[in-house]
Design an enzyme around this catalytic site. Sequence first.
Site, PDB file in Angstrom:
ATOM      1  N   GLU A   1       0.170  -0.205  -3.025  1.00 13.44           N
ATOM      2  CA  GLU A   1      -0.887   0.801  -2.900  1.00 13.44           C
ATOM      3  C   GLU A   1      -1.825   0.733  -4.109  1.00 13.44           C
ATOM      4  O   GLU A   1      -3.053   0.738  -3.974  1.00 13.44           O
ATOM      5  CB  GLU A   1      -0.282   2.218  -2.835  1.00 13.44           C
ATOM      6  CG  GLU A   1       0.495   2.519  -1.577  1.00 13.44           C
ATOM      7  CD  GLU A   1       1.978   2.188  -1.710  1.00 13.44           C
ATOM      8  OE1 GLU A   1       2.321   1.260  -2.487  1.00 13.44           O
ATOM      9  OE2 GLU A   1       2.787   2.843  -1.026  1.00 13.44           O
TER      10      GLU A   1
ATOM     11  N   LYS B   1       3.762   1.061 -13.598  1.00  9.03           N
ATOM     12  CA  LYS B   1       4.810   0.516 -14.468  1.00  9.03           C
ATOM     13  C   LYS B   1       5.049  -0.957 -14.138  1.00  9.03           C
ATOM     14  O   LYS B   1       5.064  -1.805 -15.011  1.00  9.03           O
ATOM     15  CB  LYS B   1       6.096   1.331 -14.280  1.00  9.03           C
ATOM     16  CG  LYS B   1       7.254   0.822 -15.096  1.00  9.03           C
ATOM     17  CD  LYS B   1       8.487   1.692 -14.963  1.00  9.03           C
ATOM     18  CE  LYS B   1       9.661   1.005 -15.656  1.00  9.03           C
ATOM     19  NZ  LYS B   1      10.888   1.783 -15.597  1.00  9.03           N
TER      20      LYS B   1
ATOM     21  N   PHE C   1       3.229  -2.883 -12.002  1.00  7.10           N
ATOM     22  CA  PHE C   1       1.991  -3.561 -11.607  1.00  7.10           C
ATOM     23  C   PHE C   1       2.222  -4.456 -10.379  1.00  7.10           C
ATOM     24  O   PHE C   1       1.575  -5.496 -10.197  1.00  7.10           O
ATOM     25  CB  PHE C   1       1.372  -4.380 -12.755  1.00  7.10           C
ATOM     26  CG  PHE C   1      -0.113  -4.184 -12.835  1.00  7.10           C
ATOM     27  CD1 PHE C   1      -0.655  -3.041 -13.395  1.00  7.10           C
ATOM     28  CD2 PHE C   1      -0.991  -5.121 -12.296  1.00  7.10           C
ATOM     29  CE1 PHE C   1      -2.031  -2.833 -13.431  1.00  7.10           C
ATOM     30  CE2 PHE C   1      -2.368  -4.922 -12.329  1.00  7.10           C
ATOM     31  CZ  PHE C   1      -2.888  -3.774 -12.908  1.00  7.10           C
TER      32      PHE C   1
ATOM     33  N   GLY D   1       9.551   5.692 -14.032  1.00  2.07           N
ATOM     34  CA  GLY D   1       8.221   6.077 -13.540  1.00  2.07           C
ATOM     35  C   GLY D   1       8.039   7.584 -13.478  1.00  2.07           C
ATOM     36  O   GLY D   1       7.042   8.131 -13.971  1.00  2.07           O
TER      37      GLY D   1
ATOM     38  N   HIS E   1       2.391  34.253   1.751  1.00  2.00           N
ATOM     39  CA  HIS E   1       1.702  34.464   3.023  1.00  2.00           C
ATOM     40  C   HIS E   1       1.901  33.286   3.972  1.00  2.00           C
ATOM     41  O   HIS E   1       1.191  33.164   4.966  1.00  2.00           O
ATOM     42  CB  HIS E   1       0.215  34.723   2.769  1.00  2.00           C
ATOM     43  CG  HIS E   1      -0.002  35.960   1.961  1.00  2.00           C
ATOM     44  ND1 HIS E   1      -0.114  37.207   2.526  1.00  2.00           N
ATOM     45  CD2 HIS E   1      -0.065  36.153   0.619  1.00  2.00           C
ATOM     46  CE1 HIS E   1      -0.259  38.114   1.570  1.00  2.00           C
ATOM     47  NE2 HIS E   1      -0.231  37.493   0.399  1.00  2.00           N
TER      48      HIS E   1
ATOM     49  N   LYS F   1       9.892  -0.478   1.742  1.00  2.00           N
ATOM     50  CA  LYS F   1       8.854  -1.363   1.189  1.00  2.00           C
ATOM     51  C   LYS F   1       9.028  -2.778   1.733  1.00  2.00           C
ATOM     52  O   LYS F   1       8.055  -3.455   2.075  1.00  2.00           O
ATOM     53  CB  LYS F   1       8.956  -1.419  -0.339  1.00  2.00           C
ATOM     54  CG  LYS F   1       8.486  -0.193  -1.064  1.00  2.00           C
ATOM     55  CD  LYS F   1       8.542  -0.435  -2.579  1.00  2.00           C
ATOM     56  CE  LYS F   1       8.387   0.854  -3.362  1.00  2.00           C
ATOM     57  NZ  LYS F   1       8.563   0.683  -4.791  1.00  2.00           N
TER      58      LYS F   1
ATOM     59  N   GLU G   1      13.799  11.987  -6.254  1.00  2.00           N
ATOM     60  CA  GLU G   1      13.980  10.553  -6.464  1.00  2.00           C
ATOM     61  C   GLU G   1      15.182  10.314  -7.400  1.00  2.00           C
ATOM     62  O   GLU G   1      15.829   9.276  -7.326  1.00  2.00           O
ATOM     63  CB  GLU G   1      12.710   9.921  -7.052  1.00  2.00           C
ATOM     64  CG  GLU G   1      12.652   8.420  -6.851  1.00  2.00           C
ATOM     65  CD  GLU G   1      11.279   7.824  -7.116  1.00  2.00           C
ATOM     66  OE1 GLU G   1      10.535   7.592  -6.151  1.00  2.00           O
ATOM     67  OE2 GLU G   1      10.943   7.601  -8.292  1.00  2.00           O
TER      68      GLU G   1
HETATM   69  O1  LIG Z   1       4.356   2.706 -11.494  1.00  2.00           O
HETATM   70  P1  LIG Z   1       4.661   1.838 -10.325  1.00  2.00           P
HETATM   71  O2  LIG Z   1       5.468   0.653 -10.692  1.00  2.00           O
HETATM   72  O3  LIG Z   1       3.386   1.435  -9.616  1.00  2.00           O
HETATM   73  O4  LIG Z   1       5.532   2.656  -9.315  1.00  2.00           O
HETATM   74  C1  LIG Z   1       5.054   3.822  -8.733  1.00  2.00           C
HETATM   75  C2  LIG Z   1       6.144   4.643  -8.123  1.00  2.00           C
HETATM   76  O5  LIG Z   1       6.779   3.941  -7.088  1.00  2.00           O
HETATM   77  C3  LIG Z   1       8.178   4.186  -7.102  1.00  2.00           C
HETATM   78  O6  LIG Z   1       8.805   3.031  -7.505  1.00  2.00           O
HETATM   79  C4  LIG Z   1       8.664   4.616  -5.758  1.00  2.00           C
HETATM   80  O7  LIG Z   1       8.212   3.819  -4.758  1.00  2.00           O
HETATM   81  C5  LIG Z   1       8.362   5.303  -8.108  1.00  2.00           C
HETATM   82  O8  LIG Z   1       9.615   5.316  -8.653  1.00  2.00           O
HETATM   83  C6  LIG Z   1       7.261   5.055  -9.056  1.00  2.00           C
HETATM   84  O9  LIG Z   1       6.957   6.179  -9.800  1.00  2.00           O
END
Ligand SMILES: O=P(O)(O)OC[C@H]1O[C@](O)(CO)[C@@H](O)[C@@H]1O
Length: 635
Positions: free
Chosen positions: A285, A279, A281, A341, A459, A584, A428
Amino acid sequence: MADMAFVGLAPAARQLPQTRRVRCTSSSRPLPRRWAVAGPAGGAPLRMVAAEPVPSDSSSPNPPTPPSTRLISHTPEWAALLAHKRDVIDPSHLRDLLADEPRTMALYAEHDGVSLDYARQRVTIDTMRLLFDLAKAANLPGKMAAMARGDRINSTEDRAVLHMALRAAKGDTLMVDGVNVNADVWGVLDRIRTFTDRVRSGEHRGATGKVIKNVIAVGIGGSYLGPDFVHEALKTDRDASKAAGNRTLRFLSNVDPVDVLRNTRDLDPEETVVVVISKTFTTRETKVNAKTLRDWLRNSMGRAPEVVAQHMVACSTNMEGTSEFGISPENVFPFWDWVGGRFSVCSSVGALPIALQYGFDSFERFLEGARSMDQHWQTASMERNLPILMGLLGVWNMSFLGYSTRALHPYTEALLKFPAHVQQVDMESNGKHVTLDGDLVDYPVGEVDFGEPGTNGQHSFFQLLHMGQTVPCDFIGFMESQNPICEEGEPVSNHDELVANFFAQPDALANGKTAEECRAEGRSEELIPHVTFLGNRPSVSLLLPICNAYSCGQLLALYEHRTAVEGFIWNINSFDQWGVELGKVLAIKVRQQINQTRYHNRPIKESFNVSTARLLDRFLNGSVGCAFEDIVVDE
Ligand SMILES: O=P(O)(O)OC[C@H]1O[C@](O)(CO)[C@@H](O)[C@@H]1O
């Protein structure tokens, strides 16, 4: 020994009187400057005394704001529920409640093939009436209407919450800020249909002319969990799997390079499209993984512009970010800031990977299922309204009965990723500590969610569910299997074997087994306490026709709205997620430190607390830090 403690290098040391002395008998790391060496140089043990004034506890969060009478917990409706709990529910047992047939018959609702049996909740008909009163006191209907209209109910981010608009029928009108969002939504969906048809038909090929067979979707959190749940559910659906043929869809979420290896090692880059889903960008990660996969493509096919143009597309709200990365606008499938998100699976976030793998028609059926549940949520009376009933029961279990954990058990392997998706949607959203007005809540909110498909869970952790803590459970079962098998000589089909457990577990949890029943089975007296089941453990059972794209859409919307209902009652903002920010930000500082030490040989900054500094030192330099037995406190 009484004077041994972790005070030398732990944060708690800050509260020590300045005169207190600690000795460290061995230390291979330089001592932080705020400790001065007080013993003979080089002689063991080292003696450390605080060299700086001990700072006041300035790092602790602001003092809590006083509870306010604006809280829902200060209403007569809340008080009535508390009294009812004390007088009626506390002394009752589910075994007896279940035996009350009029009550048990009443606690059931159905919509569009989805049956909800909540007779195994610790409620009576009166409890439900009181919960409906609470919902009215919290203005639940007004809040639901505000959400559907596109009011900016996510006040801390000044945003509307319009994920329902993502699955509205084509041609509907929903005007927000003078824009018909339905036209925007379907504009993007139509583009996705065209693009995915072109890829699937072989018209859109890779840079070297090969047909695209594989998709790697790069994204994390809400940009991964929802699409992954739908993908897993459709893998074994007859129509969807036929549509998928020999295609492959994978999700790369973790920045762990091991995840890259697991996802790429057996795929041919020339036959692969990478869908970058983010969302914002800006998520580290996803950006790192997207770069890694761009390299993976380029290492195989070279750096010509067609490589990225033919093999990389994106779903995002950040057009600047995607173009900076090198993805051209025609390969970006946008969505909007009014899609959270974790609520984005019905946008391009889910549409693109799912339609690439299973065809756009499958995705459309998923949208239709979600739409059916949306309409039901918005129009059905509270007494018949599945998401409202489930949300109110969540509030009851959490805020009144004190059950802070709940478990989700889908009795189909196809839904193996559904609990993880619901976990994000719910935790969340409702993992909050203040109301929309900024008042600290004085009632528990936000359950811990976990789950596994049945019967596997039985189990592993079901022992605790039956005899340990009380964890309200959701059981999800299906009338028909995606893969019906009947073994010769077995009394029932494999699916019926599975479903037998779906029926048995809720009763075992609710009724338990008394000492008398155990005695009647001839158990020895010593064993009776160990084999007795206290029961009285609540659950709901959801029964649906079959697991397919449509029912996945229904389930998705049902659980999204359950979470929203809870948040509306608790008067918290279920649509922001400030809690993910702090970690973060701290990671930026650590990242900089790693870079500085690894590549510029710089020492670890004193601004880290000694605990983090010690482990960083171990990680970066292999140093051995002081341990428990090395630290001695002198009185
Ligand atoms: O779609 P993005 O902006 O990469 O965010 C990914 C995810 O990271 C978060 O912001 C949590 O760190 C979520 O709310 C979101 O779904």
